[in-house]
Write a protein that holds these residues in place. Structure first.
Motif, PDB file in Angstrom:
ATOM      1  N   PRO A  74       0.874  -1.176  -0.013  1.00  0.00           N
ATOM      2  CA  PRO A  74       0.030  -0.023   0.160  1.00  0.00           C
ATOM      3  C   PRO A  74       0.694   1.200   0.033  1.00  0.00           C
ATOM      4  O   PRO A  74       0.639   2.294  -0.666  1.00  0.00           O
ATOM      5  CB  PRO A  74      -0.766  -0.234   1.371  1.00  0.00           C
ATOM      6  N   ASP A  75       1.886   1.211   0.692  1.00  0.00           N
ATOM      7  CA  ASP A  75       2.840   2.484   0.896  1.00  0.00           C
ATOM      8  C   ASP A  75       3.618   2.765  -0.542  1.00  0.00           C
ATOM      9  O   ASP A  75       3.614   3.847  -1.095  1.00  0.00           O
ATOM     10  CB  ASP A  75       4.067   2.143   1.852  1.00  0.00           C
ATOM     11  N   VAL A  76       3.981   1.617  -1.175  1.00  0.00           N
ATOM     12  CA  VAL A  76       4.500   1.793  -2.732  1.00  0.00           C
ATOM     13  C   VAL A  76       3.450   2.380  -3.449  1.00  0.00           C
ATOM     14  O   VAL A  76       3.814   3.196  -4.504  1.00  0.00           O
ATOM     15  CB  VAL A  76       4.981   0.404  -3.274  1.00  0.00           C
ATOM     16  N   PHE A  77       2.417   1.810  -3.610  1.00  0.00           N
ATOM     17  CA  PHE A  77       1.199   2.512  -4.411  1.00  0.00           C
ATOM     18  C   PHE A  77       1.111   3.730  -3.952  1.00  0.00           C
ATOM     19  O   PHE A  77       0.738   4.662  -5.117  1.00  0.00           O
ATOM     20  CB  PHE A  77      -0.001   1.611  -4.309  1.00  0.00           C
ATOM     21  N   ALA A  78       0.842   4.192  -2.836  1.00  0.00           N
ATOM     22  CA  ALA A  78       0.448   5.692  -2.185  1.00  0.00           C
ATOM     23  C   ALA A  78       1.849   6.466  -3.062  1.00  0.00           C
ATOM     24  O   ALA A  78       1.378   7.553  -3.377  1.00  0.00           O
ATOM     25  CB  ALA A  78       0.494   5.498  -0.769  1.00  0.00           C
ATOM     26  N   ARG A  79       2.829   6.285  -2.803  1.00  0.00           N
ATOM     27  CA  ARG A  79       3.952   6.851  -3.318  1.00  0.00           C
ATOM     28  C   ARG A  79       3.862   7.021  -4.813  1.00  0.00           C
ATOM     29  O   ARG A  79       4.248   8.176  -5.537  1.00  0.00           O
ATOM     30  CB  ARG A  79       5.530   6.292  -2.989  1.00  0.00           C
ATOM     31  N   PHE A  80       3.454   6.202  -5.515  1.00  0.00           N
ATOM     32  CA  PHE A  80       3.376   6.161  -6.951  1.00  0.00           C
ATOM     33  C   PHE A  80       2.352   7.235  -7.423  1.00  0.00           C
ATOM     34  O   PHE A  80       2.353   7.997  -8.127  1.00  0.00           O
ATOM     35  CB  PHE A  80       2.904   4.883  -7.614  1.00  0.00           C
ATOM     36  N   GLN A  81       0.971   7.264  -6.494  1.00  0.00           N
ATOM     37  CA  GLN A  81      -0.030   8.047  -6.726  1.00  0.00           C
ATOM     38  C   GLN A  81       0.417   9.517  -6.453  1.00  0.00           C
ATOM     39  O   GLN A  81      -0.051  10.301  -7.270  1.00  0.00           O
ATOM     40  CB  GLN A  81      -1.210   7.759  -5.742  1.00  0.00           C
ATOM     41  N   ARG A  82       1.255   9.561  -5.370  1.00  0.00           N
ATOM     42  CA  ARG A  82       1.638  11.067  -5.140  1.00  0.00           C
ATOM     43  C   ARG A  82       2.553  11.776  -6.163  1.00  0.00           C
ATOM     44  O   ARG A  82       2.440  12.699  -6.822  1.00  0.00           O
ATOM     45  CB  ARG A  82       2.332  11.073  -3.842  1.00  0.00           C
ATOM     46  N   TRP A  83       3.283  10.631  -6.795  1.00  0.00           N
ATOM     47  CA  TRP A  83       4.238  11.096  -8.122  1.00  0.00           C
ATOM     48  C   TRP A  83       3.364  11.324  -9.451  1.00  0.00           C
ATOM     49  O   TRP A  83       3.451  12.391  -9.959  1.00  0.00           O
ATOM     50  CB  TRP A  83       5.157   9.857  -8.331  1.00  0.00           C
ATOM     51  N   ALA A  84       2.444  10.385  -9.489  1.00  0.00           N
ATOM     52  CA  ALA A  84       1.680  10.544 -10.891  1.00  0.00           C
ATOM     53  C   ALA A  84       0.774  11.685 -10.626  1.00  0.00           C
ATOM     54  O   ALA A  84       0.483  12.536 -11.656  1.00  0.00           O
ATOM     55  CB  ALA A  84       0.628   9.366 -10.961  1.00  0.00           C
ATOM     56  N   ALA A  85       0.461  12.179  -9.273  1.00  0.00           N
ATOM     57  CA  ALA A  85      -0.537  13.493  -9.357  1.00  0.00           C
ATOM     58  C   ALA A  85       0.349  14.779  -9.470  1.00  0.00           C
ATOM     59  O   ALA A  85      -0.278  15.773  -9.813  1.00  0.00           O
ATOM     60  CB  ALA A  85      -1.060  13.488  -8.017  1.00  0.00           C
ATOM     61  N   LEU A  99      -3.160   4.320 -11.637  1.00  0.00           N
ATOM     62  CA  LEU A  99      -2.764   5.422 -10.384  1.00  0.00           C
ATOM     63  C   LEU A  99      -3.837   6.215 -10.125  1.00  0.00           C
ATOM     64  O   LEU A  99      -3.768   6.892  -9.086  1.00  0.00           O
ATOM     65  CB  LEU A  99      -1.518   5.651 -10.449  1.00  0.00           C
ATOM     66  N   THR A 100      -4.394   6.681 -11.028  1.00  0.00           N
ATOM     67  CA  THR A 100      -5.356   7.594 -11.198  1.00  0.00           C
ATOM     68  C   THR A 100      -6.923   7.315 -11.083  1.00  0.00           C
ATOM     69  O   THR A 100      -7.769   8.270 -10.908  1.00  0.00           O
ATOM     70  CB  THR A 100      -5.221   8.872 -12.237  1.00  0.00           C
ATOM     71  N   SER A 101      -7.357   6.180 -11.032  1.00  0.00           N
ATOM     72  CA  SER A 101      -8.559   5.619 -11.030  1.00  0.00           C
ATOM     73  C   SER A 101      -9.355   5.752  -9.853  1.00  0.00           C
ATOM     74  O   SER A 101     -10.397   5.611  -9.929  1.00  0.00           O
ATOM     75  CB  SER A 101      -8.488   4.076 -11.378  1.00  0.00           C
ATOM     76  N   GLY A 102      -8.663   5.837  -8.576  1.00  0.00           N
ATOM     77  CA  GLY A 102      -9.347   6.201  -7.480  1.00  0.00           C
ATOM     78  C   GLY A 102      -9.731   4.966  -6.744  1.00  0.00           C
ATOM     79  O   GLY A 102     -10.160   4.783  -5.705  1.00  0.00           O
ATOM     80  N   GLU A 103      -9.268   3.643  -7.623  1.00  0.00           N
ATOM     81  CA  GLU A 103      -9.517   2.411  -6.926  1.00  0.00           C
ATOM     82  C   GLU A 103      -8.488   2.079  -5.791  1.00  0.00           C
ATOM     83  O   GLU A 103      -7.441   2.622  -5.657  1.00  0.00           O
ATOM     84  CB  GLU A 103      -9.529   1.262  -8.084  1.00  0.00           C
ATOM     85  N   ALA A 104      -8.730   1.236  -5.156  1.00  0.00           N
ATOM     86  CA  ALA A 104      -7.694   0.766  -3.946  1.00  0.00           C
ATOM     87  C   ALA A 104      -6.630   0.146  -4.623  1.00  0.00           C
ATOM     88  O   ALA A 104      -6.600  -0.446  -5.977  1.00  0.00           O
ATOM     89  CB  ALA A 104      -8.426  -0.172  -3.173  1.00  0.00           C
ATOM     90  N   TRP A 105      -5.460   0.111  -3.819  1.00  0.00           N
ATOM     91  CA  TRP A 105      -4.143  -0.450  -4.424  1.00  0.00           C
ATOM     92  C   TRP A 105      -4.317  -1.942  -4.739  1.00  0.00           C
ATOM     93  O   TRP A 105      -3.460  -2.288  -5.655  1.00  0.00           O
ATOM     94  CB  TRP A 105      -3.170  -0.290  -3.221  1.00  0.00           C
ATOM     95  N   ASP A 106      -4.975  -2.810  -4.086  1.00  0.00           N
ATOM     96  CA  ASP A 106      -4.997  -4.144  -4.630  1.00  0.00           C
ATOM     97  C   ASP A 106      -6.175  -4.553  -5.507  1.00  0.00           C
ATOM     98  O   ASP A 106      -6.317  -5.461  -5.742  1.00  0.00           O
ATOM     99  CB  ASP A 106      -5.414  -5.070  -3.157  1.00  0.00           C
ATOM    100  N   LEU A 107      -6.912  -3.536  -6.118  1.00  0.00           N
ATOM    101  CA  LEU A 107      -7.918  -3.777  -6.929  1.00  0.00           C
ATOM    102  C   LEU A 107      -7.581  -2.948  -8.199  1.00  0.00           C
ATOM    103  O   LEU A 107      -8.084  -3.447  -9.133  1.00  0.00           O
ATOM    104  CB  LEU A 107      -9.168  -3.379  -6.584  1.00  0.00           C
ATOM    105  N   ALA A 108      -6.767  -1.981  -8.515  1.00  0.00           N
ATOM    106  CA  ALA A 108      -6.935  -0.927  -9.541  1.00  0.00           C
ATOM    107  C   ALA A 108      -6.432  -1.562 -10.867  1.00  0.00           C
ATOM    108  O   ALA A 108      -6.935  -1.462 -11.968  1.00  0.00           O
ATOM    109  CB  ALA A 108      -6.079   0.259  -9.328  1.00  0.00           C
ATOM    110  N   ALA A 109      -5.170  -2.413 -10.726  1.00  0.00           N
ATOM    111  CA  ALA A 109      -4.578  -2.727 -11.866  1.00  0.00           C
ATOM    112  C   ALA A 109      -5.427  -4.028 -12.463  1.00  0.00           C
ATOM    113  O   ALA A 109      -5.413  -4.343 -13.498  1.00  0.00           O
ATOM    114  CB  ALA A 109      -3.269  -3.357 -11.521  1.00  0.00           C
ATOM    115  N   ALA A 110      -5.956  -4.811 -11.475  1.00  0.00           N
ATOM    116  CA  ALA A 110      -6.640  -5.943 -11.721  1.00  0.00           C
ATOM    117  C   ALA A 110      -8.049  -5.572 -12.534  1.00  0.00           C
ATOM    118  O   ALA A 110      -8.497  -6.087 -13.474  1.00  0.00           O
ATOM    119  CB  ALA A 110      -6.961  -6.780 -10.625  1.00  0.00           C
TER     120      ALA A 110
END
Length: 306
Positions: A74-85, A99-110
């Motif tokens: 979850p932390d890695v994903f949050a860092r990616f989100q901050r960077w993408a924003a 990263l910008t879909s608003g979905e949870a870290w464990d669902l967005a890519a799937a």
């Protein structure tokens, strides 16, 4: 004998150098680097020596691993989100969507993969240098598992997971002083059966990037091209130049090549004129910019887990 720590620094610094060297030639024709006769030049929106999203995301992964003492997805994903924003200069379309879909870290890519049925880009491969160094000490199964889990944050297609896992394992072998190319048959045996044949083809000694059936922005021809560059050259600079001269997704193919060549040949093999201009901006992180010394320090910390 090249010390393990020098190889670890070589892998991470080599990836960044390849990224920056290839950036101005991205999506250009084959042979552009040789034709222009210039290295670490600016162009395509990049300053000389400026690393792209490939290295920026690798740094974020590495810093998360160190701060948490291990993999905190979850932390890695949050860092990616901050960077993408923060509107980075370059970000893959699929990665940006996830990263910008608003979905949870464990669902967005799937969910992205479920909708689009295509998610085998090389975006998880490009950022793997730091995690490959960190997890190398844990052995083959652990490093390949970590690679898959990190890849799955942004790429729902298992093909991307498996390619990243192969890269992790090849780096682990090289850091131990062994030949990563000789290890390929055994590594392929650890690839998921549904994807093994695809990787067997592009990692075969007789394969050439000209035989690729997909653009090298896809994960398997990207990895295959990097392994080809390592196999057909005899030094770090030669390998990375060969990767850039393939054209196409030059920054990422060269970044992956630089990871492998850096792990094989060590930090001292990287030309100092390439590292002198190297810099890695981190959008979203207070204007931070890492130079080669800072990347080297990060690599040493990851290798020593300090």
């Amino acid at each position: 004998m090249i010390p393990r720590l020098d190889r670890a620094v070589g892998a991470i610094l080599g990836s960044a150098v390849g990224d920056a060297l290839g950036a101005p030639y991205e999506f250009g024709p084959a042979g552009a680097l040789t034709a222009r006769g210039q290295e670490m030049r600016g162009g395509g929106g990049w300053d000389p020596g400026e690393a792209t999203d490939d290295t920026q995301m690798a740094v974020l992964v590495g810093e998360s691993l160190l701060e948490h003492g291990g993999l905190e997805l979850p932390d890695v994903f949050a860092r990616f989100q901050r960077w993408a924003a923060a509107d980075p200069k370059d970000i893959g379309l699929q990665t940006e969507y996830v990263l910008t879909s608003g979905e949870a870290w464990d669902l967005a890519a799937a969910l992205h993969f479920q909708i689009n049925a295509r998610a085998a880009g090389n975006g998880s491969l490009m950022r793997a240098s730091t995690s490959a160094v960190y997890f190398a000490a844990d052995g083959r199964d652990a490093t390949m598992d970590a690679a898959r889990r990190i890849a799955a944050l942004t790429h729902g297609d298992r093909a991307a997971w498996e390619g990243t896992a192969v890269l992790h394992e090849l780096v682990r072998v090289a850091l131990g002083g062994d030949d990563p190319l000789a290890a390929l048959p055994e590594v392929l045996g650890a690839v998921h059966p549904n994807h093994r044949e695809r990787y067997r083809v592009v990692l075969d000694p007789d394969w050439h990037p000209a035989q690729a059936t997909e653009f090298n922005g896809a994960v398997w021809p990207c990895l295959g091209s990097a392994v080809w560059a390592l196999r057909t050259t005899t030094g770090f600079a030669e390998a990375v130049r060969a990767a850039v001269d393939l054209g196409g997704d030059t920054d990422t193919v060269a970044a992956v090549t630089g990871t492998l060549a850096g792990a094989r040949y060590g930090r001292a093999a990287i030309p100092p004129e390439w590292t002198a201009a190297l810099h890695v901006p981190l959008p979203g992180y207070g204007g931070r910019v890492l130079d080669a010394d800072a990347l080297g320090a990060l690599a040493r910390s990851l290798a020593e887990r300090t």
